[in-house]
Design an enzyme around this catalytic site. Sequence first.
Site, PDB file in Angstrom:
ATOM      1  N   LYS A  53     -14.591   3.044  14.208  1.00 33.34           N
ATOM      2  CA  LYS A  53     -13.374   2.227  14.325  1.00 33.34           C
ATOM      3  C   LYS A  53     -12.865   2.221  15.762  1.00 33.34           C
ATOM      4  CE  LYS A  53     -11.193   2.083   9.955  1.00 33.34           C
ATOM      5  NZ  LYS A  53     -10.369   2.714   8.958  1.00 33.34           N
ATOM      6  N   PRO A  75      -4.470 -10.716  10.926  1.00 36.36           N
ATOM      7  CA  PRO A  75      -4.844 -10.334  12.291  1.00 36.36           C
ATOM      8  C   PRO A  75      -4.921  -8.818  12.388  1.00 36.36           C
ATOM      9  CG  PRO A  75      -2.537 -10.971  12.190  1.00 36.36           C
ATOM     10  CD  PRO A  75      -3.130 -11.280  10.839  1.00 36.36           C
ATOM     11  N   ASP A  76      -5.801  -8.310  13.231  1.00 37.27           N
ATOM     12  CA  ASP A  76      -5.851  -6.863  13.461  1.00 37.27           C
ATOM     13  C   ASP A  76      -4.984  -6.564  14.679  1.00 37.27           C
ATOM     14  OD1 ASP A  76      -6.634  -4.217  14.381  1.00 37.27           O
ATOM     15  OD2 ASP A  76      -8.157  -4.363  12.814  1.00 37.27           O
ATOM     16  N   ILE A  77      -3.843  -5.925  14.435  1.00 30.76           N
ATOM     17  CA  ILE A  77      -2.841  -5.717  15.493  1.00 30.76           C
ATOM     18  C   ILE A  77      -3.390  -4.762  16.555  1.00 30.76           C
ATOM     19  CG2 ILE A  77      -0.505  -4.864  15.961  1.00 30.76           C
ATOM     20  CD1 ILE A  77       0.075  -5.777  12.968  1.00 30.76           C
ATOM     21  N   ASP A 102      -4.955  -5.637   5.150  1.00 30.04           N
ATOM     22  CA  ASP A 102      -6.072  -6.345   5.788  1.00 30.04           C
ATOM     23  C   ASP A 102      -6.106  -7.821   5.417  1.00 30.04           C
ATOM     24  OD1 ASP A 102      -7.065  -4.167   7.198  1.00 30.04           O
ATOM     25  OD2 ASP A 102      -8.020  -3.361   5.385  1.00 30.04           O
ATOM     26  N   LYS A 138     -12.563  -1.282  17.680  1.00 28.67           N
ATOM     27  CA  LYS A 138     -11.232  -1.820  18.006  1.00 28.67           C
ATOM     28  C   LYS A 138     -10.878  -1.620  19.467  1.00 28.67           C
ATOM     29  CE  LYS A 138      -9.552  -1.350  13.306  1.00 28.67           C
ATOM     30  NZ  LYS A 138      -8.411  -1.765  12.511  1.00 28.67           N
ATOM     31  N   ASN A 148       0.854  -1.199   0.000  1.00 26.31           N
ATOM     32  CA  ASN A 148       0.000   0.000   0.000  1.00 26.31           C
ATOM     33  C   ASN A 148       0.886   1.243   0.000  1.00 26.31           C
ATOM     34  OD1 ASN A 148       0.399   0.985   2.831  1.00 26.31           O
ATOM     35  ND2 ASN A 148      -0.453  -1.032   3.307  1.00 26.31           N
ATOM     36  N   LYS A 175       8.074 -18.730  -8.796  1.00 29.68           N
ATOM     37  CA  LYS A 175       7.562 -17.549  -9.502  1.00 29.68           C
ATOM     38  C   LYS A 175       6.432 -17.962 -10.458  1.00 29.68           C
ATOM     39  CE  LYS A 175       8.912 -13.852 -12.540  1.00 29.68           C
ATOM     40  NZ  LYS A 175       9.618 -13.640 -13.776  1.00 29.68           N
TER      41      LYS A 175
HETATM   42  N1  CTP Z   1      -4.686  -1.949  11.960  1.00 33.35           N
HETATM   43  C1  CTP Z   1      -3.998  -2.996  12.534  1.00 33.35           C
HETATM   44  N2  CTP Z   1      -4.035  -4.228  11.956  1.00 33.35           N
HETATM   45  C2  CTP Z   1      -4.738  -4.437  10.819  1.00 33.35           C
HETATM   46  C3  CTP Z   1      -5.440  -3.356  10.228  1.00 33.35           C
HETATM   47  C4  CTP Z   1      -5.380  -2.126  10.813  1.00 33.35           C
HETATM   48  O1  CTP Z   1      -3.356  -2.800  13.550  1.00 33.35           O
HETATM   49  N3  CTP Z   1      -4.764  -5.649  10.292  1.00 33.35           N
HETATM   50  C5  CTP Z   1      -4.671  -0.651  12.631  1.00 33.35           C
HETATM   51  C6  CTP Z   1      -3.939   0.450  11.911  1.00 33.35           C
HETATM   52  O2  CTP Z   1      -2.586   0.495  12.319  1.00 33.35           O
HETATM   53  C7  CTP Z   1      -4.715   1.679  12.382  1.00 33.35           C
HETATM   54  C8  CTP Z   1      -6.115   1.163  12.566  1.00 33.35           C
HETATM   55  O3  CTP Z   1      -6.014  -0.237  12.721  1.00 33.35           O
HETATM   56  O4  CTP Z   1      -4.260   2.105  13.644  1.00 33.35           O
HETATM   57  C9  CTP Z   1      -7.072   1.459  11.452  1.00 33.35           C
HETATM   58  O5  CTP Z   1      -6.510   1.071  10.235  1.00 33.35           O
HETATM   59  P1  CTP Z   1      -7.259   1.410   8.858  1.00 33.35           P
HETATM   60  O6  CTP Z   1      -6.419   0.928   7.744  1.00 33.35           O
HETATM   61  O7  CTP Z   1      -7.732   2.818   8.885  1.00 33.35           O
HETATM   62  O8  CTP Z   1      -8.557   0.562   8.967  1.00 33.35           O
HETATM   63  P2  CTP Z   1      -8.872  -0.963   8.856  1.00 33.35           P
HETATM   64  O9  CTP Z   1      -9.014  -1.535  10.206  1.00 33.35           O
HETATM   65  O10 CTP Z   1      -7.873  -1.628   7.978  1.00 33.35           O
HETATM   66  O11 CTP Z   1     -10.327  -0.933   8.186  1.00 33.35           O
HETATM   67  P3  CTP Z   1     -10.734  -0.430   6.704  1.00 33.35           P
HETATM   68  O12 CTP Z   1      -9.605  -0.834   5.806  1.00 33.35           O
HETATM   69  O13 CTP Z   1     -11.980  -1.176   6.445  1.00 33.35           O
HETATM   70  O14 CTP Z   1     -10.954   1.054   6.786  1.00 33.35           O
END
Ligand code: CTP
Length: 403
Positions: free
Chosen positions: A340, A306-308, A280, A344, A212, A290
Amino acid sequence: MLHNKRILLIVAGGIAAVKVPDLIRRLRERGASVRCILTKGGAQFVTPLSLAALSGQHVYQDLFSLTDESEMGHIRLSREADIILVAPATADMIAKMSHGIADDLATTALLATDKPVMIAPSMNVMMWTHPAVQVNLETLKARGVSVFGPGAGDLACGEVGDGRMAEVMDLVSALGRHFQKQRGDGALARFRIVVTSGPTIEPIDPVRYIANRSSGKQGHAIAAALADMGAQVTLVSGPTQEADPDGITVVKVETAAQMLKAVRAALPCDIAVCAAAVADWHVADVSKIKLKKSTAPPRINLAPNPDILATLAQPGKQRPSLVIGFAAETSDVIEKAKIKRAEKNCDWIVANDVSPGSGTFGSENNTVHVITAEGVQNWPTMTKREVAEKLADLVATFAAKKL
Ligand code: CTP
């Protein structure tokens, strides 16, 4: 940290002297007073008038000036400072300092001082790596001179490598840290803080990956600003072009899974700031070889990462006392960020608009809204460094009251 500090700034003759006006401005913004000595070489790149206008003080140039000596002798000049900063420090200036040569006002003041001295070298990469320069530097370091930088990058001479004078804001931070160390504290000195920064990347096969646009500028600046306040910072970062901030433990990762593992390894901590743009999803079936274009376009199966932030903010023994997330949004920024924050379970969320028109990704500036239990603070557009400093101030205020 720089409030009321007196800095004697010696400007030697290198192209990086053009950064000095900005350096003076930044130091004065933080409450420091700056008095300049401009060498003959330095005056080829900046004028005494511009330094005088920005510092608000007379600029000293000549060892044998009757007026300067009667107003302020070179001994007093070298003593009436809390620190002497030589920026840029050229190879010639470093050699003179190392050998105790005193043939102009700058070198005489450096020899006559009883104050700490910091230098910010700047020169061509071959000059920098030359044994003569390196030996001189070792001599200076052994005498207690702090050497800050240089960084790597494009040099004014057209070559690439080490030799660029440290960036202005990094010099400001280094001076801040110097005074903080001297005071033996900082508003966040007792605290352990984990910061995530940059993008994560997810491999498709051994050569391709999903990424990204995150530059890591904001996360790295936050880590640096917190460290400047004395915090013990671990920065867990995905791949970025940003230099490792000084005085910080940096753990480099690529994928979201690696980032989570590194964050867990850095626990327990008091405060966590999740500024990384974590992917995500990851590719469920990463190819070991490859993928060849002769076959049909591959179907890429994604699986959730995982969402950290959410993992860190879960109630439990290891939950940091303050968990700060970011919300990157392209529409209804504040409303989506509030959702959010709740989903979270983080304490604060820093919302920013990352839509293409906002120019946030990769740029120096950011416009953020800080959402806490108390409400929403709308901050004006400022540099990412300034956002970081303001956020660090907010964290310090919170820590002083609640931790
Ligand atoms: N974050 C995280 N782990 C993930 C995704 C996001 O820790 N797998 C954290 C990011 O570091 C940030 C917050 O969650 O602090 C929000 O990230 P953002 O990219 O805005 O949102 P997402 O949770 O990814 O949701 P979306 O893409 O649907 O907006």
